[in-house]
Write an enzyme that holds these catalytic residues in place. Sequence first.
Site: not given
Length: 454
Positions: A92, A156
């Site tokens: 991500d 994250e």
Amino acid sequence: MTAHPIAETVASLMPRAKAELAELVAFQSVADEAVAPKSECEAAAAWVADALRAEDFEDVAVLDTPDGSQAVYGVLPGPADAPTVLLYAHYDVQPMLDEAAWVSPPFELTERDGRWYGRGAADCKGGFIMHLLALRALKANGGVPVTVKMIVEGSEEQGTGGLERYAQANPELLTSDAIVIGDTGNFRLGLPTVTSALRGMTMIRVSVETLRGNLHSGMFGGAAPDALAALIRALDSLRAEDGSTVIEGLEPDGVWDGLQYPEEDFRTDAKVLDGVGLPGNGTVADRLWARPAVTVVGIDCHPVAGATPSIPSTARAQISLRMPPGVDATEATKLLFAHLEKHVPWNARVSFEQVGQGDAFRADVESPAYRSMAEAMAVAYPGQEMQAAGMGGSIPLTNALAALYPEAEILLIGLSEPEAQIHAVNESVSPQELERLSVSEALFLSNYAQSKRG
């Protein structure tokens, strides 16, 4: 001087690495559906899973984590009785921010001035490619000498803790002897660095209400309580006159006794405008790695465009608080809530929302795994010695892994050196850094296996 066979192999694999990174960067995998569709993250996760299968990983799975994101897991078996090393990255990315400020499209890997530009190129899609390069180089030179577990998460950057909670509920999943977190960076381009400390983080939203609705500022201004003004007063209380973070109950005077960060270097790296001063006191390293730091990352109120002469009835801000090792994130959050509540004027109504949280981390750089990494980096970076530095950012998973596996040695390396400009527009990665760190990781795995056998 003859190049090490591992280095020669990694160099030969760089064109493939660039092509793969381009494919991975193309996914707009922002773990926030207000910014990008969830399908982009799902497609990125599927790509990572396919890459692991192509490298002969077993038990490859796309795991649904409690925050709604997906993490990709797989195991590459090593020799019998070999140690197990967990390799971590995340797919991500941060939002693109101002697309018009990007010199090239943010989700199209573009080479320019010797660097590869694109969102996630360094943080942290490049980190996953680094892991693949290291494993491929070992396979081409006798095989991977350890059992490798790979975990690549998908939230994250949001700090919502999906993988942490999944690991806590399934503690056997990531058990390992050593853990390499591929999500930090060298202190300076070309200077091999392990990150020995991470600040903890809490992210909150504070909302202030004063009126049942906006009011005409001519008819009511001067006596009616302004919610935005109340919020600004509270936010201003978080900093002392010199700009230092001030939150009652948090110590503001920590000292960093490791690698220092010269002020002029920091000004250049941070792109501070000429004549603008730096907030706070103490050394730059103190402020970055040993003291709490508060940042107002967003404010909700009526925008300037279309504004009317009205007194705001509500206002909201999102606040990031970073805290050094030794400060409990949950306690720091409570102190932040209490400080803001105390400093909102006029008895305005105030409410809070927790967005994300993670504790700080400090590594033991004298451990056997760190010695193995130092030896590896000395080969990958001829003439240089491994340095240990702090990092102002947070990786909440690190402390969760340290709590789950207290015997595991945790190392933090990565591609996010200052020129990478992660989280900003025009993020990039140095292909030379990717190459050298891939060599470092491959040699570390070999060194670590030998140290465990010895």
